[in-house]
Enzyme design. Structure first.
Site, PDB file in Angstrom:
ATOM      1  N   ARG A  36       5.510  -6.092   0.940  1.00 27.65           N
ATOM      2  CA  ARG A  36       5.182  -4.930  -0.583  1.00 27.65           C
ATOM      3  C   ARG A  36       6.311  -4.589  -0.963  1.00 27.65           C
ATOM      4  NH1 ARG A  36       0.478  -6.696  -0.959  1.00 27.65           N
ATOM      5  NH2 ARG A  36      -1.017  -5.152  -1.194  1.00 27.65           N
TER       6      ARG A  36
ATOM      7  N   MET B 131       5.101  -7.906  13.235  1.00 25.41           N
ATOM      8  CA  MET B 131       4.806  -9.188  13.928  1.00 25.41           C
ATOM      9  C   MET B 131       3.037  -9.156  13.953  1.00 25.41           C
ATOM     10  SD  MET B 131       6.019 -12.168  14.783  1.00 25.41           S
ATOM     11  CE  MET B 131       6.466 -13.523  16.524  1.00 25.41           C
ATOM     12  N   GLY B 132       2.678  -8.877  12.662  1.00 27.47           N
ATOM     13  CA  GLY B 132       1.178  -8.537  12.705  1.00 27.47           C
ATOM     14  C   GLY B 132       0.547 -10.016  12.431  1.00 27.47           C
ATOM     15  N   ARG B 133      -0.464 -10.320  12.016  1.00 28.37           N
ATOM     16  CA  ARG B 133      -1.439 -11.561  11.626  1.00 28.37           C
ATOM     17  C   ARG B 133      -0.374 -12.416  11.172  1.00 28.37           C
ATOM     18  NH1 ARG B 133      -5.315  -7.988  10.793  1.00 28.37           N
ATOM     19  NH2 ARG B 133      -7.083  -7.578  12.246  1.00 28.37           N
ATOM     20  N   ILE B 134      -0.036 -11.645  10.366  1.00 24.13           N
ATOM     21  CA  ILE B 134       0.643 -13.039   8.843  1.00 24.13           C
ATOM     22  C   ILE B 134       2.165 -13.544   9.154  1.00 24.13           C
ATOM     23  CG2 ILE B 134       1.847 -12.845   6.734  1.00 24.13           C
ATOM     24  CD1 ILE B 134      -0.372 -10.775   6.027  1.00 24.13           C
TER      25      ILE B 134
ATOM     26  N   HIS C  80       4.174 -12.418  -7.743  1.00 21.44           N
ATOM     27  CA  HIS C  80       2.765 -11.598  -6.570  1.00 21.44           C
ATOM     28  C   HIS C  80       2.088 -12.802  -5.776  1.00 21.44           C
ATOM     29  CE1 HIS C  80       0.996  -7.090  -4.453  1.00 21.44           C
ATOM     30  NE2 HIS C  80       0.946  -9.204  -3.650  1.00 21.44           N
TER      31      HIS C  80
ATOM     32  N   THR D 200       7.458 -11.142   1.300  1.00 22.70           N
ATOM     33  CA  THR D 200       5.772 -11.469   0.684  1.00 22.70           C
ATOM     34  C   THR D 200       4.775 -10.524   1.321  1.00 22.70           C
ATOM     35  OG1 THR D 200       5.181 -12.432   2.763  1.00 22.70           O
ATOM     36  CG2 THR D 200       6.068 -13.484   0.951  1.00 22.70           C
TER      37      THR D 200
ATOM     38  N   GLU E   6       5.998  -3.111 -10.194  1.00 22.92           N
ATOM     39  CA  GLU E   6       5.644  -4.606 -10.502  1.00 22.92           C
ATOM     40  C   GLU E   6       4.587  -4.018 -11.740  1.00 22.92           C
ATOM     41  OE1 GLU E   6       2.925  -6.463  -7.786  1.00 22.92           O
ATOM     42  OE2 GLU E   6       4.457  -6.941  -6.336  1.00 22.92           O
TER      43      GLU E   6
END
Length: 319
Positions: free
Chosen positions: A238, A155-158, A285, A236, A267
């Site tokens: 890693r 639950m960080g910024r994104i 990505h 979204t 990737e």
């Protein structure tokens, strides 16, 4: 005064490259082909700063000796492609680009969520192939999004931006796991004690935690088995956060309804078993891929290396 020598490992937006060319003795990757390990080693040995991206693997061996570079200005918020402990031990500063890609990545996570729920990828492929026979009541029925439960891991910024969109835009209940106590949210959400607790109750699980370290295969066979059979996994963050082999097996066993993936462990290689599935939405990505965001990311890198060469602390130092 001699300008610092800077090597940029991939093509960047033209506006950013122009700024770099003006401020530094900059070398650009005009062919936009990922550098080989010997080329990265030569860059570290010959430049004052190297500006890598997620496509560059900078392991411990690259930092073993003969290094001139004093800073790695990473183009991206994630930096698990860099052995930051080895870089720090070699006296190299590492920076990233937080904040400026929050909205773009959150929007992309919602894109995947909606595509999974409404079977949009399947529908587009059917239409483009000329196989659509017309509207009918049972055709490609997906699942409702409004009023469901979104589970956020990280639950960080994104993570907060995704939760906010889900809560206010779709009336979704929000549950989340984070290793730290999260307070002061401007929407209603419940912090649960473990990742497993989130997986057990969420209709959609969206991953927003760093890659590497203890988060490698955070979503493994055991955790996938805890998901509800009607639930979808969205990644979204890693690629190495998800055990792709375990995910394929869980989808085969119908332990979850599907997945939306923007990142992959190796990737740009993506397992054929994921590429061929109708219950998986895959994107190359694209999380931060808006013109505005990529320019802002590049300007962040310039700010970081400029402050470093001025003898000040870069604002986004991670090592």
């Amino acid at each position: 005064m001699k300008k610092p020598k800077v090597i940029v490992t991939r093509r960047w937006p033209l506006e950013v490259e122009a700024r770099l060319a003006d401020a530094f003795d900059a070398t650009f990757n005009r062919d936009d082909i990922p550098l080989e390990q010997d080329e990265l080693s030569a860059a570290l040995a010959g430049a004052d700063a190297v500006l890598p991206t997620v496509s560059d693997r900078l392991g411990a061996r690259l930092f073993e000796g003969g290094i001139k570079a004093g800073i790695l200005g990473n183009f991206g918020v994630g930096y698990n492609h860099i052995d930051i402990a080895a870089a720090a031990a070699a006296g190299i500063v590492v920076t990233n680009t937080p904040g400026v890609l929050t909205d773009a990545t959150a929007d992309l996570a919602l894109t995947l969520l909606l595509m999974c729920a409404r079977r949009a990828g399947e529908g587009e492929r059917e239409l483009r192939s000329g196989k659509w026979s017309g509207w009918r009541p049972t055709h490609l029925c997906g699942t409702h999004v409004t009023g469901k439960t979104i589970g956020i891991v990280g639950m960080g910024r994104i993570g907060q931006a995704v939760a906010r969109r889900c809560h206010f835009g779709f009336g979704m209940d929000v549950v989340f796991f984070d290793q730290f106590a999260v307070t002061g949210l401007d929407f209603r959400a419940r912090q649960l004690g473990t990742v497993d607790d989130v997986l057990a109750v969420a209709d959609f699980v969206s991953l927003h935690c760093p890659g590497g370290g203890e988060n490698v295969h955070l979503i493994n066979a055991e955790r996938l088995a805890r998901m509800r059979p009607e639930a979808f996994l969205i990644n979204t963050a890693r690629g190495d956060v998800v055990d792709e082999v375990a995910l394929i097996e869980a989808l085969d066993a119908r332990q979850l309804a599907g997945a939306g993936l923007d990142v992959f462990k190796f990737e740009p290689q993506v397992p054929m078993a994921l590429r061929e599935r109708d219950d998986v939405v895959i994107l190359p990505h694209l999380g931060s891929a808006t013109n505005e965001t990529r320019i802002a990311m590049g300007m962040k890198v310039i700010e970081n290396i400029t402050t470093f060469f001025e003898g000040r602390q870069p604002p986004d130092r991670v090592a």
